[in-house]
Motif scaffolding. Structure first.
Motif, PDB file in Angstrom:
ATOM      1  N   ASN A  19       0.801  -1.229   0.000  1.00  0.00           N
ATOM      2  CA  ASN A  19       0.000   0.000   0.000  1.00  0.00           C
ATOM      3  C   ASN A  19       0.830   1.274   0.000  1.00  0.00           C
ATOM      4  O   ASN A  19       0.431   2.289   0.554  1.00  0.00           O
ATOM      5  N   ASP A  20       1.995   1.219  -0.624  1.00  0.00           N
ATOM      6  CA  ASP A  20       2.830   2.405  -0.776  1.00  0.00           C
ATOM      7  C   ASP A  20       2.195   3.303  -1.840  1.00  0.00           C
ATOM      8  O   ASP A  20       2.059   2.912  -3.004  1.00  0.00           O
ATOM      9  N   ALA A  21       1.805   4.521  -1.447  1.00  0.00           N
ATOM     10  CA  ALA A  21       1.074   5.416  -2.343  1.00  0.00           C
ATOM     11  C   ALA A  21       1.903   5.901  -3.524  1.00  0.00           C
ATOM     12  O   ALA A  21       1.357   6.477  -4.470  1.00  0.00           O
ATOM     13  N   PHE A  22       3.219   5.675  -3.493  1.00  0.00           N
ATOM     14  CA  PHE A  22       4.042   6.015  -4.649  1.00  0.00           C
ATOM     15  C   PHE A  22       3.803   5.047  -5.816  1.00  0.00           C
ATOM     16  O   PHE A  22       4.278   5.286  -6.925  1.00  0.00           O
ATOM     17  N   TYR A  23       3.059   3.972  -5.565  1.00  0.00           N
ATOM     18  CA  TYR A  23       2.798   2.956  -6.590  1.00  0.00           C
ATOM     19  C   TYR A  23       1.290   2.796  -6.770  1.00  0.00           C
ATOM     20  O   TYR A  23       0.639   2.032  -6.052  1.00  0.00           O
ATOM     21  N   PRO A  24       0.708   3.511  -7.728  1.00  0.00           N
ATOM     22  CA  PRO A  24      -0.744   3.493  -7.927  1.00  0.00           C
ATOM     23  C   PRO A  24      -1.335   2.100  -8.148  1.00  0.00           C
ATOM     24  O   PRO A  24      -2.485   1.851  -7.763  1.00  0.00           O
ATOM     25  N   ASP A  25      -0.577   1.194  -8.765  1.00  0.00           N
ATOM     26  CA  ASP A  25      -1.097  -0.160  -8.975  1.00  0.00           C
ATOM     27  C   ASP A  25      -1.358  -0.855  -7.638  1.00  0.00           C
ATOM     28  O   ASP A  25      -2.324  -1.611  -7.500  1.00  0.00           O
TER      29      ASP A  25
ATOM     30  N   VAL B 286      -4.806   8.861  -7.443  1.00  0.00           N
ATOM     31  CA  VAL B 286      -5.664   7.753  -7.033  1.00  0.00           C
ATOM     32  C   VAL B 286      -6.924   8.313  -6.380  1.00  0.00           C
ATOM     33  O   VAL B 286      -6.923   9.425  -5.857  1.00  0.00           O
ATOM     34  N   PRO B 287      -8.029   7.554  -6.385  1.00  0.00           N
ATOM     35  CA  PRO B 287      -9.276   8.098  -5.848  1.00  0.00           C
ATOM     36  C   PRO B 287      -9.341   8.033  -4.329  1.00  0.00           C
ATOM     37  O   PRO B 287      -8.579   7.319  -3.675  1.00  0.00           O
ATOM     38  N   LEU B 288     -10.249   8.798  -3.774  1.00  0.00           N
ATOM     39  CA  LEU B 288     -10.749   8.556  -2.427  1.00  0.00           C
ATOM     40  C   LEU B 288     -11.927   7.596  -2.579  1.00  0.00           C
ATOM     41  O   LEU B 288     -12.509   7.490  -3.662  1.00  0.00           O
ATOM     42  N   LEU B 289     -12.280   6.913  -1.523  1.00  0.00           N
ATOM     43  CA  LEU B 289     -13.418   5.993  -1.586  1.00  0.00           C
ATOM     44  C   LEU B 289     -14.404   6.368  -0.491  1.00  0.00           C
ATOM     45  O   LEU B 289     -14.035   6.480   0.680  1.00  0.00           O
ATOM     46  N   LEU B 290     -15.653   6.563  -0.881  1.00  0.00           N
ATOM     47  CA  LEU B 290     -16.711   6.858   0.073  1.00  0.00           C
ATOM     48  C   LEU B 290     -17.648   5.658   0.170  1.00  0.00           C
ATOM     49  O   LEU B 290     -18.146   5.158  -0.838  1.00  0.00           O
ATOM     50  N   ALA B 291     -17.891   5.192   1.371  1.00  0.00           N
ATOM     51  CA  ALA B 291     -18.853   4.120   1.633  1.00  0.00           C
ATOM     52  C   ALA B 291     -19.953   4.694   2.511  1.00  0.00           C
ATOM     53  O   ALA B 291     -19.672   5.431   3.470  1.00  0.00           O
TER      54      ALA B 291
ATOM     55  N   ASP C  36      -8.883   7.246   2.674  1.00  0.00           N
ATOM     56  CA  ASP C  36      -7.802   8.049   2.103  1.00  0.00           C
ATOM     57  C   ASP C  36      -6.643   7.115   1.749  1.00  0.00           C
ATOM     58  O   ASP C  36      -6.158   6.380   2.603  1.00  0.00           O
ATOM     59  N   PHE C  37      -6.186   7.182   0.507  1.00  0.00           N
ATOM     60  CA  PHE C  37      -5.124   6.296   0.027  1.00  0.00           C
ATOM     61  C   PHE C  37      -3.807   7.035  -0.216  1.00  0.00           C
ATOM     62  O   PHE C  37      -2.881   6.475  -0.793  1.00  0.00           O
ATOM     63  N   GLU C  38      -3.743   8.312   0.228  1.00  0.00           N
ATOM     64  CA  GLU C  38      -2.513   9.090   0.066  1.00  0.00           C
ATOM     65  C   GLU C  38      -2.160   9.861   1.343  1.00  0.00           C
ATOM     66  O   GLU C  38      -1.466  10.871   1.281  1.00  0.00           O
TER      67      GLU C  38
END
Length: 499
Positions: free
Chosen positions: A45-51, A79-84, A185-187
């Motif tokens: 889950n390193d944010a420097f790697y979008p994949d 990369v996106p944020l995700l809302l649930a 949040d992914f970043e």
């Protein structure tokens, strides 16, 4: 007598037909959710790697979808944020929950296991050393055992806790009387650079009455804790220059200026021997009144214990004690580089020297003003300050040159103890643990929450759950399993507490 019996049965009736206590329920679902924890921690889950991040987004979409949440990606330039979101009948209010999914980069060579992304169960042996335990034994874990993996505590552990709490609550028909929105949040470890703009553009979508942040460690005593604020953060990159390229120290020592020495003196000029910033005006606007002093002193810190844990003989004197110290902005050298060291060391005069600086922000300080004060200080030390790499013309004209670049990530936030969210969470934790939680005015660290507070106009409180000695941001990050179980207990109690 009949009514007396019913009265004593009421606490059990709350948990439905299974009549499980909160302790039993959280213990049961801790064990049931260990496969979820392991699976989530196994996704890089390193944010420097979008994949890598895309795999985490998909995993979260599936996990929350299975628990009757609708999910929606909020697009950003990276990369996106995700809302649930999950709505409940008769709910009049909405609680927004913030979860961090990305983690710090890793140096696998410094981890005492095959991979930071292959969770390992460990316990202390007779020599007080961590030794691996077969993962299958986790069903019979003890509270002091730990799971070692990147993001175990910061902050995928709390994500798994929340999913387990949702499952536990559903099993005994606990239905919150409020709607739930979860923003992922992914970043965060990049400073959440896209978050402020996303919040502004999606304010209606994110609308809520209050915000809970499931992140961070409990107080050092490991007692239930609520934190009502956090410092913001800005960053500076400062570079000084010597010869155009590194030069032989024998040929040019005593002749070509050394940029590492110059940078060292420049940085040293910013603070006194007691660690206080001596740039005029840096602490302007901050005052600790008697009410604040009472709040800070109520936190049961043991200063001797903190110093022993850090293995330091003396503290800086920005404040008289730990809680007071973190009420002020800080100026921290987080890294330095010049030339080569260790097995790569060379007899050279470096061509440049660089310092990476972070400035922790408080509400009373204007970030732009603080950065300007620091930049002006550099100029006042005789440096020609530029925003990029100096040209040949610059080098030949100016004796001392410094490149200064800065960025404000986000501001501080602070919520009153007696706010609606504060009273509600305090009641939930008191009901769950039978004691008042530790109430902390502001943490020293930073969470990118201010866009929610300022743009959405909602109060925010952090509910920390993990162990403080978790090595977050460092090799061998870990999560104490007793904290994992009590984190689930905390979150079930919040799901149950009426708003």
């Amino acid at each position: 007598m009949k009514y007396l019996v019913l009265f004593f049965m009421l606490p059990c009736l709350f948990f439905g037909q299974k009549s499980k206590s909160l302790d039993e329920l959280s213990s049961s679902y801790a064990v049931k959710s260990f496969p979820i924890l392991k699976e989530l921690l196994s996704i890089p889950n390193d944010a420097f790697y979008p994949d890598f991040i895309e795999k985490n987004v998909v995993w979260c979409e599936t996990a929350f979808g299975q628990r009757d949440f609708s999910t929606r990606r909020i697009a950003t330039s990276t990369v996106p944020l995700l809302l649930a979101e999950r709505k409940h009948k008769k709910a009049k209010k909405t609680v927004l929950i913030y979860l961090q999914i990305d983690g710090q980069p890793v140096d696998s060579t410094r981890w005492f296991q095959e991979s930071p992304y292959k969770p390992v169960l460990k316990k202390k042996n007779s020599n007080d050393e961590w030794e691996a335990v077969a993962w299958d034994n986790i069903r019979n874990y003890q509270d002091h055992w730990r799971v070692f993996a990147r993001s175990a505590s910061d902050a995928k552990g709390p994500v798994a806790m929340f999913l387990a709490a949702l499952d536990a609550a559903a099993s005994v028909k606990i239905v919150p009387n409020y709607n739930i929105k979860v923003i992922m949040d992914f970043e965060e470890e990049l400073g959440s650079p896209r978050l402020p703009d996303a919040v502004v553009k999606n304010a209606d979508l994110l609308e809520a009455d209050m915000l809970i942040i499931y992140d961070g460690p409990r107080h050092i005593t490991n007692r239930p804790t609520l934190t009502f604020g956090a410092r913001g953060i800005a960053t500076i990159q400062l570079t000084t220059y010597g010869p155009r390229v590194p030069q032989h120290s024998g040929h040019f020592g005593n002749y070509a200026p050394n940029p590492a020495l110059r940078l060292s003196k420049l940085l040293a000029s910013m603070k006194d021997e007691e660690g206080k910033v001596i740039i005029p005006g840096f602490y302007d606007g901050i005052a600790i009144d008697s009410k604040t002093e009472k709040i800070l002193r109520a936190v049961p810190d043991n200063e001797a214990q903190i110093k022993k844990r850090l293995q330091i003989a003396k503290t800086d004197k920005v404040g008289g004690y730990y809680q007071e110290a973190i009420q002020y902005p800080s100026l921290n050298i987080r890294g330095m580089q010049s030339g080569w060291i260790d097995e790569k060391v060379r007899t050279i005069i470096p061509g440049w020297a660089r310092a990476e600086i972070d400035v922790r922000l408080v509400l009373e300080s204007d970030p732009d003003r603080l950065l300007k004060l620091i930049k002006n200080h550099v100029a006042n030390q005789g440096y020609y300050v530029v925003a990029g790499v100096p040209t040949e013309k610059d080098r030949l004209k100016h004796n001392k040159i410094a490149t200064f670049t800065s960025e404000i990530s986000y501001q501080s936030f602070r919520t009153d103890f007696d706010s609606e969210v504060g009273i509600w969470l305090r009641s939930a934790l008191q009901n769950a643990f039978g004691q008042e939680p530790i109430m902390i005015r502001m943490s020293g660290g930073s969470i990118p929450i201010s866009p929610f507070v300022t743009t959405l106009g909602i109060p925010a409180v952090t509910v920390p759950t993990v162990n403080r000695d978790n090595n977050q941001h460092s090799p061998n990050e870990n999560l104490r399993l007793g904290n994992y179980r009590e984190g689930i207990k905390t979150m079930i109690a919040i799901l149950k507490e009426k708003l």
